[in-house]
Every structure is written in C-alpha cells, then in structure tokens.
Design a protein around this motif. Structure first.
Motif, PDB file in Angstrom:
ATOM      1  N   ALA A  19       0.828  -1.211   0.000  1.00 43.90           N
ATOM      2  CA  ALA A  19       0.000   0.000   0.000  1.00 43.90           C
ATOM      3  C   ALA A  19       0.862   1.259   0.000  1.00 43.90           C
ATOM      4  O   ALA A  19       0.544   2.249  -0.676  1.00 43.90           O
ATOM      5  CB  ALA A  19      -0.946  -0.003   1.204  1.00 43.90           C
ATOM      6  N   ILE A  59       2.186   1.735  -3.489  1.00 46.98           N
ATOM      7  CA  ILE A  59       1.115   2.231  -4.358  1.00 46.98           C
ATOM      8  C   ILE A  59       0.946   3.737  -4.174  1.00 46.98           C
ATOM      9  O   ILE A  59       0.853   4.498  -5.144  1.00 46.98           O
ATOM     10  CB  ILE A  59      -0.201   1.493  -4.060  1.00 46.98           C
ATOM     11  N   SER A  60       0.935   4.180  -2.921  1.00 47.37           N
ATOM     12  CA  SER A  60       0.687   5.598  -2.642  1.00 47.37           C
ATOM     13  C   SER A  60       1.839   6.496  -3.063  1.00 47.37           C
ATOM     14  O   SER A  60       1.663   7.708  -3.234  1.00 47.37           O
ATOM     15  CB  SER A  60       0.399   5.794  -1.147  1.00 47.37           C
ATOM     16  N   THR A 102       4.233  -2.768  -8.192  1.00 44.77           N
ATOM     17  CA  THR A 102       3.286  -1.679  -8.438  1.00 44.77           C
ATOM     18  C   THR A 102       4.006  -0.481  -9.047  1.00 44.77           C
ATOM     19  O   THR A 102       3.830  -0.172 -10.209  1.00 44.77           O
ATOM     20  CB  THR A 102       2.558  -1.278  -7.139  1.00 44.77           C
ATOM     21  N   LEU A 113      -5.411   8.103  -6.054  1.00 45.94           N
ATOM     22  CA  LEU A 113      -5.138   7.702  -4.672  1.00 45.94           C
ATOM     23  C   LEU A 113      -6.225   8.186  -3.715  1.00 45.94           C
ATOM     24  O   LEU A 113      -6.467   7.568  -2.676  1.00 45.94           O
ATOM     25  CB  LEU A 113      -3.782   8.253  -4.229  1.00 45.94           C
ATOM     26  N   GLN A 154      -4.893  -1.248  -8.368  1.00 46.25           N
ATOM     27  CA  GLN A 154      -3.974  -1.763  -7.351  1.00 46.25           C
ATOM     28  C   GLN A 154      -4.565  -1.570  -5.954  1.00 46.25           C
ATOM     29  O   GLN A 154      -4.484  -2.478  -5.105  1.00 46.25           O
ATOM     30  CB  GLN A 154      -2.637  -1.036  -7.447  1.00 46.25           C
ATOM     31  N   ARG A 155      -5.137  -0.405  -5.717  1.00 47.43           N
ATOM     32  CA  ARG A 155      -5.778  -0.147  -4.418  1.00 47.43           C
ATOM     33  C   ARG A 155      -6.921  -1.126  -4.169  1.00 47.43           C
ATOM     34  O   ARG A 155      -7.103  -1.617  -3.050  1.00 47.43           O
ATOM     35  CB  ARG A 155      -6.300   1.287  -4.358  1.00 47.43           C
TER      36      ARG A 155
END
Length: 292
Positions: free
Chosen positions: A5, A8-9, A137, A166, A265-266
């Motif tokens: 996570a 991803i962010s 990612t 996001l 992805q989230r």
C-alpha cells in the motif's frame, strides 16, 4: 499500512522522478526505425506488451513483445530490451543469453550489480522505483511513464491524475465482488492483464483480462451480479452494456490509464484485506523467480 500500500501511494512522486529522466529512457529504447524486441516475465511481460504497442503507435519502428520463457531466436532485432525489476529472473537471463550477436541488449531494472548487468550493453537503472514488495506496483508503472515520455507523449496531467486516483473512492465495496474482469484496447491491454494479475497475487481472487472487444466472444458468459467489469482507456461504451446485460457492474473513468491502474492496485489490496490476506506475503510467490 503494509509495504504494498505504501508503494502504491508513492507512485505520483516516483513518476515525477522518472519523467525527469525521460532522456535516459529515450536513449535506452533506441532510435526511430530500429527493430526492437521487449522481453519480460509476469508483470514485466505485460509492461513489454504495452511498450511494444506504444512504440509502434508512435511510428518509431517494428516492436515485438515476447514472454522471456518463450523466447526463441527466430527473428532479427536491432535492439532487445529486457524488463526485469530484480535483474535475477532465470528465464530473462536465459533469453538474453540466446540473443544473436549484433543486437544491442538493454536491461531496465531496479537493482544494480545483478547478473543481468553482465548480459547487456546498456542498463536503465530505476533504483528510485525499487520495491520491498513481492507484488510489483510502482516499478512497472514508472517504466511505462518513462517509455511514454520517451516516445513523445505529453504527460503533464499524469501526476495530478495519479494523486486523484489515490484519493478516489473504490468503484465497489470489495465485500460485494467475487469476480473481476479488466478490459483494454491498444497499449492498455497490457494494463488490463497487469491489473488482473494484481488481484490474483494480492487477493487470491478470480480475475480475468481481455482485449475489450473480445469480451463479447465468450468471456461475458461467466459474468454475474458479483462481477466488476473494469475498462482501461478508450474501451467502447457498448462493453458497459454487455456487462449490464450479464448482471455485472461496469466501471470506467476519465483519468490517465496509469492512474486507473493505481486505483485497480488499491482495489486489489482492499480485496486482500477483506479476505484476511497480507498482500506483502502473497501465496507461493517470491520477489524473483530463480530456478535451479
């Protein structure tokens, strides 16, 4: 927050670094008119598919994408590019060893000093995009952002779109979805395959991916009320009708396709959490496939 996570962010900021180095990508990806092959496994194979479509669409030369484990040196190429985050994947190394003399070999990787370095003439090192996670990612999305910039796309909107993805709500409650279908067209077919892989890797869930118009040629038959049919890029609106007719939920948005992948992805991570899974520890997977 788990590593997946967090990575991803981080993507909008990592993309900004990559876009600032687009000239390096342009040099690594060859001169217009060269005949090029792009190799990769798993995520990197889907990145290779997208790069090949983007390069040809930009009029820069014939470009093929081949899964490294299936590479057979039948055709002549001026340049062979291997996408390999770790630089250690056995099938990628074996494919590079088979490349005939005369082709310029390139590795796009996130780690220096690995075995791939000894097999190539040029290395494009994206160490700023490396990841702790097994599930890729930010490395693949940064490779694609840099390739798109190298091929002449104007990506002024990309960072803002990534940040918006996001902050955006998920397209469905993960508790209501058992089946995901990702559709793409052109270079976003590779993104659709990558999104489906993220769902399988992180959440061990049923996911599929197709060229958009092929969805009506059979795959729609298994869609139902707990299916989410997710379109990347300029997928015809009629595919939403096909999903609705099957009782499924269609989803699309107007952000850049890479930003749309961030949202996917989230969703994969949220679905993993709903299933009680840790995306940092995907079942049966390791950061690199090294065969003995």
């Amino acid at each position: 927050m788990n590593d997946t996570a967090l990575e991803i962010s981080s993507q909008p900021e990592v993309w900004a670094v990559g876009l600032g180095r687009a000239d390096e990508a342009r040099a690594a990806l060859g001169a217009p008119g060269e005949r090029m092959l792009v190799l990769g496994c798993g995520t990197s194979w889907f990145v290779a598919q997208a790069i090949a479509e983007l390069r040809e669409a930009a009029g820069l030369g014939e470009t093929d994408a081949v899964c490294a484990s299936e590479y057979v040196p039948r055709r002549r190429y001026d340049r062979v590019v291997a996408v390999t985050r770790s630089g250690t994947s056995t099938e990628v190394l074996e494919a590079l060893r088979q490349v005939p003399d005369g082709a310029h070999r390139v590795a796009i990787t996130a780690v220096a000093g690995e075995p791939v370095d000894d097999l190539v003439d040029t290395r494009l090192l994206l160490d700023f995009a490396d990841e702790r996670s097994v599930v890729q990612t930010r490395f693949p999305t940064t490779v694609l952002a840099m390739a798109r910039a190298a091929f002449g796309e104007d990506l002024k909107h990309l960072i803002a779109d990534g940040r918006a993805a996001l902050a955006a709500p998920l397209p469905a409650d993960p508790s209501e979805i058992d089946h995901l279908v990702f559709l793409g067209t052109g270079w976003t077919i590779g993104l659709a395959h990558e999104a489906a892989l993220k769902v399988r890797e992180a959440a061990q869930a049923w996911s599929e991916s197709y060229p958009a118009r092929d969805y009506r040629h059979g795959p729609v038959a298994v869609a139902g009320p707990r299916s989410l049919v997710w379109s990347f890029g300029a997928v015809p609106a009629s595919l939403d009708d096909a999903a609705l007719d099957a009782g499924a939920r269609p989803y699309r948005d107007g952000r850049d396709p890479l930003a749309q992948l961030v949202l996917a992805q989230r969703f994969a991570v949220a679905l993993a959490a709903h299933r009680g899974l840790d995306p940092d520890r995907p079942r049966l997977l390791t950061r690199s496939v090294v065969l003995t």
